[in-house]
Structure formats: structure tokens, C-alpha cells
Design a protein around this motif. Structure first.
Motif, PDB file in Angstrom:
ATOM      1  N   GLY A 103       0.798  -1.215   0.000  1.00 36.10           N
ATOM      2  CA  GLY A 103       0.000   0.000   0.000  1.00 36.10           C
ATOM      3  C   GLY A 103       0.830   1.263   0.000  1.00 36.10           C
ATOM      4  N   ARG A 104       1.891   1.294   0.814  1.00 31.57           N
ATOM      5  CA  ARG A 104       2.702   2.504   0.923  1.00 31.57           C
ATOM      6  C   ARG A 104       3.396   2.840  -0.386  1.00 31.57           C
ATOM      7  NH1 ARG A 104       6.481   0.034   5.436  1.00 31.57           N
ATOM      8  NH2 ARG A 104       4.481  -0.958   5.853  1.00 31.57           N
ATOM      9  N   TRP A 105       3.616   1.829  -1.249  1.00 27.23           N
ATOM     10  CA  TRP A 105       4.325   2.085  -2.494  1.00 27.23           C
ATOM     11  C   TRP A 105       3.500   2.884  -3.486  1.00 27.23           C
ATOM     12  CZ3 TRP A 105       9.374   1.579  -2.888  1.00 27.23           C
ATOM     13  CH2 TRP A 105      10.017   0.742  -1.978  1.00 27.23           C
ATOM     14  N   PHE A 106       2.175   2.898  -3.301  1.00 24.20           N
ATOM     15  CA  PHE A 106       1.357   3.693  -4.204  1.00 24.20           C
ATOM     16  C   PHE A 106       1.628   5.182  -4.021  1.00 24.20           C
ATOM     17  CE2 PHE A 106      -0.926  -0.247  -4.637  1.00 24.20           C
ATOM     18  CZ  PHE A 106      -1.413  -0.199  -5.930  1.00 24.20           C
ATOM     19  N   ARG A 107       2.219   5.548  -2.864  1.00 21.85           N
ATOM     20  CA  ARG A 107       2.572   6.943  -2.669  1.00 21.85           C
ATOM     21  C   ARG A 107       3.776   7.331  -3.517  1.00 21.85           C
ATOM     22  NH1 ARG A 107       2.936   7.287   3.762  1.00 21.85           N
ATOM     23  NH2 ARG A 107       3.826   5.217   3.440  1.00 21.85           N
ATOM     24  N   ALA A 108       4.460   6.336  -4.086  1.00 23.47           N
ATOM     25  CA  ALA A 108       5.620   6.625  -4.931  1.00 23.47           C
ATOM     26  C   ALA A 108       5.233   6.935  -6.368  1.00 23.47           C
ATOM     27  CB  ALA A 108       6.592   5.429  -4.908  1.00 23.47           C
ATOM     28  N   ILE A 109       3.956   6.764  -6.720  1.00 23.00           N
ATOM     29  CA  ILE A 109       3.513   7.065  -8.075  1.00 23.00           C
ATOM     30  C   ILE A 109       3.574   8.568  -8.298  1.00 23.00           C
ATOM     31  CG2 ILE A 109       1.565   6.955  -9.687  1.00 23.00           C
ATOM     32  CD1 ILE A 109       0.650   4.434  -8.315  1.00 23.00           C
ATOM     33  N   SER A 110       4.096   8.965  -9.448  1.00 20.58           N
ATOM     34  CA  SER A 110       4.228  10.379  -9.770  1.00 20.58           C
ATOM     35  C   SER A 110       2.881  11.091  -9.655  1.00 20.58           C
ATOM     36  CB  SER A 110       4.769  10.540 -11.192  1.00 20.58           C
ATOM     37  OG  SER A 110       4.648  11.867 -11.633  1.00 20.58           O
ATOM     38  N   VAL A 111       2.877  12.213  -8.934  1.00 23.91           N
ATOM     39  CA  VAL A 111       1.652  13.001  -8.796  1.00 23.91           C
ATOM     40  C   VAL A 111       1.199  13.511 -10.158  1.00 23.91           C
ATOM     41  CG1 VAL A 111       0.654  15.085  -7.762  1.00 23.91           C
ATOM     42  CG2 VAL A 111       2.226  13.665  -6.441  1.00 23.91           C
ATOM     43  N   ALA A 112       2.145  13.820 -11.041  1.00 29.78           N
ATOM     44  CA  ALA A 112       1.793  14.301 -12.374  1.00 29.78           C
ATOM     45  C   ALA A 112       1.032  13.235 -13.156  1.00 29.78           C
ATOM     46  CB  ALA A 112       3.056  14.713 -13.136  1.00 29.78           C
ATOM     47  N   VAL A 113       1.423  11.962 -12.989  1.00 29.09           N
ATOM     48  CA  VAL A 113       0.714  10.877 -13.678  1.00 29.09           C
ATOM     49  C   VAL A 113      -0.711  10.752 -13.135  1.00 29.09           C
ATOM     50  CG1 VAL A 113       0.657   8.389 -14.113  1.00 29.09           C
ATOM     51  CG2 VAL A 113       2.823   9.615 -14.206  1.00 29.09           C
ATOM     52  N   VAL A 114      -0.860  10.836 -11.818  1.00 34.26           N
ATOM     53  CA  VAL A 114      -2.198  10.730 -11.219  1.00 34.26           C
ATOM     54  C   VAL A 114      -3.070  11.894 -11.665  1.00 34.26           C
ATOM     55  CG1 VAL A 114      -3.487  10.699  -9.053  1.00 34.26           C
ATOM     56  CG2 VAL A 114      -1.346   9.450  -9.241  1.00 34.26           C
ATOM     57  N   GLN A 115      -2.518  13.117 -11.635  1.00 32.70           N
ATOM     58  CA  GLN A 115      -3.289  14.271 -12.089  1.00 32.70           C
ATOM     59  C   GLN A 115      -3.614  14.162 -13.573  1.00 32.70           C
ATOM     60  OE1 GLN A 115      -0.631  17.463 -10.752  1.00 32.70           O
ATOM     61  NE2 GLN A 115      -2.176  18.054  -9.248  1.00 32.70           N
ATOM     62  N   GLY A 116      -2.670  13.664 -14.354  1.00 32.69           N
ATOM     63  CA  GLY A 116      -2.923  13.473 -15.778  1.00 32.69           C
ATOM     64  C   GLY A 116      -3.978  12.410 -16.023  1.00 32.69           C
ATOM     65  N   MET A 117      -3.938  11.344 -15.213  1.00 30.04           N
ATOM     66  CA  MET A 117      -4.957  10.296 -15.316  1.00 30.04           C
ATOM     67  C   MET A 117      -6.343  10.873 -15.035  1.00 30.04           C
ATOM     68  SD  MET A 117      -5.409   6.924 -12.899  1.00 30.04           S
ATOM     69  CE  MET A 117      -5.978   7.945 -11.518  1.00 30.04           C
ATOM     70  N   LEU A 118      -6.449  11.651 -13.958  1.00 28.06           N
ATOM     71  CA  LEU A 118      -7.746  12.235 -13.618  1.00 28.06           C
ATOM     72  C   LEU A 118      -8.181  13.250 -14.674  1.00 28.06           C
ATOM     73  CD1 LEU A 118      -7.265  12.730  -9.773  1.00 28.06           C
ATOM     74  CD2 LEU A 118      -8.534  10.932 -10.944  1.00 28.06           C
ATOM     75  N   ALA A 119      -7.232  14.014 -15.210  1.00 31.75           N
ATOM     76  CA  ALA A 119      -7.582  14.978 -16.252  1.00 31.75           C
ATOM     77  C   ALA A 119      -8.061  14.266 -17.512  1.00 31.75           C
ATOM     78  CB  ALA A 119      -6.378  15.860 -16.568  1.00 31.75           C
ATOM     79  N   GLY A 120      -7.370  13.177 -17.895  1.00 31.39           N
ATOM     80  CA  GLY A 120      -7.810  12.411 -19.062  1.00 31.39           C
ATOM     81  C   GLY A 120      -9.192  11.818 -18.856  1.00 31.39           C
ATOM     82  N   ILE A 121      -9.431  11.276 -17.658  1.00 39.09           N
ATOM     83  CA  ILE A 121     -10.751  10.747 -17.331  1.00 39.09           C
ATOM     84  C   ILE A 121     -11.790  11.859 -17.418  1.00 39.09           C
ATOM     85  CG2 ILE A 121     -12.164   9.806 -15.455  1.00 39.09           C
ATOM     86  CD1 ILE A 121      -9.624   8.332 -14.504  1.00 39.09           C
ATOM     87  N   GLY A 122     -11.430  13.025 -16.882  1.00 40.63           N
ATOM     88  CA  GLY A 122     -12.359  14.147 -16.922  1.00 40.63           C
ATOM     89  C   GLY A 122     -12.716  14.543 -18.340  1.00 40.63           C
ATOM     90  N   LEU A 123     -11.716  14.603 -19.234  1.00 36.61           N
ATOM     91  CA  LEU A 123     -11.980  14.959 -20.628  1.00 36.61           C
ATOM     92  C   LEU A 123     -12.885  13.945 -21.314  1.00 36.61           C
ATOM     93  CD1 LEU A 123      -8.401  16.145 -21.690  1.00 36.61           C
ATOM     94  CD2 LEU A 123     -10.437  17.573 -21.416  1.00 36.61           C
ATOM     95  N   VAL A 124     -12.580  12.657 -21.129  1.00 38.75           N
ATOM     96  CA  VAL A 124     -13.395  11.611 -21.749  1.00 38.75           C
ATOM     97  C   VAL A 124     -14.800  11.619 -21.153  1.00 38.75           C
ATOM     98  CG1 VAL A 124     -13.624   9.126 -22.117  1.00 38.75           C
ATOM     99  CG2 VAL A 124     -11.376  10.203 -22.265  1.00 38.75           C
ATOM    100  N   LEU A 125     -14.884  11.822 -19.835  1.00 37.68           N
ATOM    101  CA  LEU A 125     -16.184  11.842 -19.166  1.00 37.68           C
ATOM    102  C   LEU A 125     -17.040  13.003 -19.667  1.00 37.68           C
ATOM    103  CD1 LEU A 125     -17.933  10.563 -16.951  1.00 37.68           C
ATOM    104  CD2 LEU A 125     -16.843  12.102 -15.308  1.00 37.68           C
ATOM    105  N   ILE A 126     -16.435  14.178 -19.768  1.00 35.09           N
ATOM    106  CA  ILE A 126     -17.179  15.344 -20.255  1.00 35.09           C
ATOM    107  C   ILE A 126     -17.648  15.120 -21.683  1.00 35.09           C
ATOM    108  CG2 ILE A 126     -16.946  17.776 -20.887  1.00 35.09           C
ATOM    109  CD1 ILE A 126     -14.987  18.027 -18.514  1.00 35.09           C
ATOM    110  N   ALA A 127     -16.735  14.625 -22.534  1.00 32.79           N
ATOM    111  CA  ALA A 127     -17.093  14.410 -23.943  1.00 32.79           C
ATOM    112  C   ALA A 127     -18.259  13.435 -24.074  1.00 32.79           C
ATOM    113  CB  ALA A 127     -15.880  13.889 -24.711  1.00 32.79           C
ATOM    114  N   GLY A 128     -18.253  12.362 -23.275  1.00 32.74           N
ATOM    115  CA  GLY A 128     -19.345  11.392 -23.343  1.00 32.74           C
ATOM    116  C   GLY A 128     -20.637  11.934 -22.774  1.00 32.74           C
ATOM    117  N   GLN A 129     -20.560  12.676 -21.662  1.00 33.88           N
ATOM    118  CA  GLN A 129     -21.776  13.168 -21.006  1.00 33.88           C
ATOM    119  C   GLN A 129     -22.400  14.356 -21.730  1.00 33.88           C
ATOM    120  OE1 GLN A 129     -23.398  11.504 -18.465  1.00 33.88           O
ATOM    121  NE2 GLN A 129     -21.848  10.079 -19.243  1.00 33.88           N
ATOM    122  N   LEU A 130     -21.657  15.032 -22.598  1.00 34.34           N
ATOM    123  CA  LEU A 130     -22.279  16.086 -23.404  1.00 34.34           C
ATOM    124  C   LEU A 130     -23.326  15.496 -24.343  1.00 34.34           C
ATOM    125  CD1 LEU A 130     -19.237  18.388 -24.245  1.00 34.34           C
ATOM    126  CD2 LEU A 130     -21.170  18.893 -22.738  1.00 34.34           C
TER     127      LEU A 130
END
Length: 503
Positions: A103-130
């Protein structure tokens, strides 16, 4: 006295979280292409089971917008009946990772990757929900949805039903944005519930012709996976989907736990126990054929701000969800789909760190590139491949930044036939990433002077640099009546051909 105060605080907080969770559970389920009741089932399990288990004391679990795109793709590819098998195996994998103390190793994941993952999800989610905002079915993939937006806009203008639905959706978004500014009302009724309730009442009173949520009933929506469904997991695509469910759900949950810990002064999260609790919840959701769960920051922050003291608040919120799903299932059938689409468009916008991009670009340009690259990769490919691309970009960025190497040159100002050799001292980490720059600097040195290249200041010298520097010294080997020597002082990692004195 303290105990009775905690009970009252937890009871009040549980009601607030319940009111926030209802529209989000239903909206995420509809956006994922599954019956609305399955979103409530995941919320119930997240409260009654995961909420009871140790890990984080105040964060709340349930279906999350962050997994909507992946669930939709999984249902489209493997079918609704196989979704339970995918989620079950992912949950077991999470339990195993927690038991192995990963579990503690998940804190080693780059914050930029996590933010990028959420941003990509947000873009796809918005495009589909429009598309759902206009009661229209989306074309399919994130890239196709984005490409079809101009056509959607032109079709909406000429369709009265689409314009009506979009007005309901846009009105829902407006309430979500403006409601929190009305402090007194926001403390009584959360913005998501207020927005959906107002949209539902407006549609019912005016009799607007818009699509509504299809209700199948809680028991009929629950479909445990069968043997054939588990048999479909043997393919590479299914394995990738399971890994994506497990890794993305785990990362989102543990990052949420870290954020929630900063909001309160209570016990800190045990990451391994929280990972096991999330895995147990996903295993049960899989057995029920429901959506995967994660810890959700929206519900968790609402729980903390409502004054929750113990885990009792999140367990009670699961009980209220169960009571609602059992006693008032028909209430879902009057909710307009456009209103839920508005809720998810608003949630998708929150996943995109627009305000953080400008300062991030100024201060950490490499992190900004990784963030944007991950988001674009998810839109162009899919969730799993996009995250992998993001991780590779983060590793490449780290390798580039840690391979600092530079040359200190002295003695160039001397001239004449008896001038001392030019001394070049290499410092830092010499890797293949910095090799072109190092060679350009060495080639620019005067060809009529002796050169002493000192590599003893390097902390690391990889094989590619060692070979290239050896070749450079070989080309500078004395030849003819006026020799010009390049003497190399070895580093910790020796150059090739250790038998030669470096030149």
C-alpha cells in the motif's frame, strides 16, 4: 458525554454523505452503461462493509467518476455479466497487495501521472456526457466522442427535444456552481442533490419530453457472475482490464486517503489495511455484479466537513442507501438523464487541474508535460495504455533530470608552445541522455592543445558514455611529429580497454 456527542455528530454527517452519494451513485452507474441500481449497490457495500473495516477512519467509498470510462469500455467489450468477474478478481488482487504491504508504495507514483490520469478521465467523461446532456447516444471512444462534438452541436440546434434536454442539463450545472455560494442552504442540502431535485421537479411540473432513468429494481439488477464469465478473463484484454481496475482504484483510494488525512486531526490512515478494505469491498461488489469502488474525495470531504468523528458515519450512510434503494426504488424513474449528465460534466471539470497548470508550467515544466501527455494518451488510446504511457514519461523525465553532467574547463586562456594542457573535469551523472551535449563540448576544444579529461568527479558513468569517451580519446591519440594527447583519468566505472592508458 464525549461518546454521545460523537454519536450525534456521526448521525448528522451520515445523512449529509447519504444526500451527496445518491445522485453520484446513480449518475456514475448510468454513465458507465449499467443499471442505476448497481451504483447504489456499490455505495451500500462501500458503507456497510468497507466503512466498517480498518484503514482510514473518515473517508467514504463508493462508485467513482474516475472509473466510469474504464467500466464503460469493459461493459462494451465483455458484457455486463462479466463486469462482476472483473471487479471480483481486481478486489482479490487488492487484498493480496495489501497483505504484501504494498500500500505505501502507491505513494511513490508520480503526482503528475495521477493528475494526468484524472484529467484524461475528466476529458473523456465530459465528452461522453455532453451527448447524454442532449439525450443522444455517444459514438463510442473518447477520441470519437470529441470528434463528434461539432456534429452534436449542429444537430442539437435543430432538435427541440435535444434543446430541452440540454437546457435541463445546463440548468443542473448552473445550480451545482451557484448553490454552494448560498451558505445557509448548502449546509442543509448538498449541491448535487439540490441540482438533481430541482431539475426533476421542473421536468415533472412542466411535463418536459426528456429521457429519464430506467428502473429495473434492486434485486433484478444484481447479477452474480457465472462460470462462463470467469472463463472470459483468460484473454489479454481482460487481464489488462483487471490490472487497470486494481491499480487505478488503489491509487485513487490511497491518494484520497492522504488528502482526507490533511482535513482532520484524528487517526492517520494505515495504507495497507485501507488497501485490503477496498479490495474486500470490490470482491463483494464483484460477487453482486456491481460497479467497482474507490474512496471518493467528494463524499469523504463532505463527511469530514459535516463533523464526522468515527467510522460510524460512513457505515450509517450505507444503511441509508440500502433503505432508500429498498423502499423508494421508483423514485429513480423520475430523474431526468440530462440532470445526471450535468452532475457528471461538473464532476469531470473538477478532475481537470486548470488552475494548477500555469504555475506548474512555470515552476516544473517537466511535470506539466507528463500531466498533459498522460491526459492526451488516455483520450487517444484507453485508460490502461494511457496510464502506462504516463508512467513511462515520468520515468524518462526522472532519468533526464537525475542525469546531470557538466564539464569544468580550465587552462584555455594559456597559449604558446609551452602552454599547459587544457584540463577538463566531468561532474555529475554521465548517462546516454547527456552524451550528445558532452561530446559537443569535447569536440569544441582546441585541436592543437593537449587535453586532460578527469572523470573522477562523476558519480555514475554508464556504458554508452564510457564507450563514447573512449572513442573520443582514441581519435585524439598522438600521431605525427606534433602529437596532441587527450589523457583520461578513470572514473569509478572504468572506460573500455583498461589496458590502454587513456588518451
Amino acid at each position: 458525554m464525549r461518546k454521545s456527542t460523537d454519536i450525534r455528530a456521526d448521525f448528522t454527517a451520515s445523512l449529509v454523505v447519504f444526500l451527496v452519494a445518491v445522485p453520484l451513485c446513480v449518475g456514475v452507474a448510468v454513465a458507465s452503461g449499467v443499471p442505476a441500481e448497481l451504483g447504489l449497490v456499490t455505495g451500500i457495500v462501500g458503507g456497510l462493509l468497507t466503512g466498517f473495516l480498518p484503514g482510514s477512519s473518515l473517508q467514504v467509498s463508493g462508485p467513482a467518476a474516475g472509473l466510469t470510462v474504464l467500466v464503460y469500455e469493459a461493459v462494451e467489450e465483455f458484457g455486463l455479466s462479466t463486469l462482476g468477474a472483473l471487479v471480483l478478481v481486481a478486489g482479490v488482487l487488492q487484498v493480496a497487495m495489501g497483505a504484501l504491504r504494498l500500500g505505501r508504495w502507491f505513494r511513490a507514483i508520480s503526482v503528475a501521472v495521477v493528475q494526468g490520469m484524472l484529467a484524461g478521465i475528466g476529458l473523456v467523461l465530459i465528452a461522453g456526457q455532453l451527448y447524454a446532456l442532449t439525450d443522444t447516444r455517444p459514438p463510442g471512444t473518447g477520441l470519437a466522442n470529441l470528434g463528434g462534438l461539432p456534429e452534436l452541436a449542429s444537430d442539437t440546434i435543430w432538435s427541440d427535444q435535444a434543446l430541452t434536454a440540454s437546457a435541463v442539463g445546463v440548468g443542473t450545472i448552473a445550480v451545482l456552481v451557484l448553490w454552494p455560494r448560498w451558505k445557509r442552504a448548502a449546509r442543509v442540502l448538498p449541491a448535487p442533490l439540490a441540482a438533481v431535485a430541482l431539475a426533476t421537479v421542473t421536468v415533472a411540473v412542466l411535463g418536459l419530453p426528456v429521457a429519464r432513468v430506467e428502473v429495473t429494481g434492486l434485486l433484478s439488477a444484481v447479477q452474480p457472475p457465472g462460470g462462463a464469465d470467469f472463463g472470459r478473463l483468460a484473454g489479454v484484454g481482460a487481464v489488462g482490464t483487471v490490472l487497470a481496475f486494481a491499480l487505478i482504484a488503489s491509487a485513487e483510494s490511497l491518494f484520497s486517503a492522504a488528502a482526507v488525512d490533511r482535513l482532520h486531526d484524528g487517526p492517520r490512515t494505515d495504507y495497507d489495511k485501507e488497501l485490503m478494505a477496498q479490495g474486500a469491498g470490490n470482491a463483494v461488489c464483484g460477487l453482486l455484479g456491481a460497479l467497482p469502488m474507490t474512496a471518493v474525495i467528494v463524499r469523504s470531504s463532505a463527511n469530514v466537513r459535516a463533523g464526522a468523528r468515527t467510522k460510524a458515519s460512513r457505515v450509517l450512510h450505507g444503511a441509508w442507501l440500502l433503505l432508500f434503494a429498498a423502499a423508494f426504488p421508483a423514485a429513480l424513474g423520475v430523474v431526468p438523464l440530462a440532470a445526471l449528465a450535468g452532475v457528471l460534466v461538473h464532476a469531470g471539470c473538477k478532475l481537470i487541474p486548470v488552475q494548477d497548470m500555469v504555475p506548474l508550467w512555470r515552476e516544473h515544466r517537466g511535470e506539466a508535460v507528463v500531466l498533459m501527455g498522460t491526459a492526451v494518451a488516455i483520450v487517444v488510446t484507453n485508460m490502461f495504455e494511457g496510464v502506462l504511457i504516463g508512467l513511462l514519461m515520468a520515468v524518462a523525465k526522472s532519468a533526464w533530470e537525475t542525469s546531470h553532467a557538466h564539464l569544468e574547463v580550465s587552462g584555455l586562456e594559456d597559449c604558446g608552445p609551452e602552454a599547459a594542457p587544457v584540463r577538463v573535469r566531468a561532474l555529475g551523472n554521465a548517462t546516454f541522455l547527456r552524451l550528445p551535449k558532452l561530446l559537443d563540448q569535447l569536440e569544441a576544444l582546441p585541436h592543437d592543445r593537449d587535453v586532460i579529461l578527469d572523470l573522477s568527479g562523476l558519480r555514475h558513468l554508464d556504458r554508452a558514455c564510457a564507450a563514447a569517451l573512449g572513442n573520443w580519446a582514441e581519435r585524439r591519440r598522438p600521431a605525427g611529429p606534433d602529437p596532441v594527447a587527450a589523457t583520461v583519468t578513470p572514473a569509478a566505472t572504468p572506460l573500455p580497454q583498461p589496458g590502454h592508458k587513456g588518451r
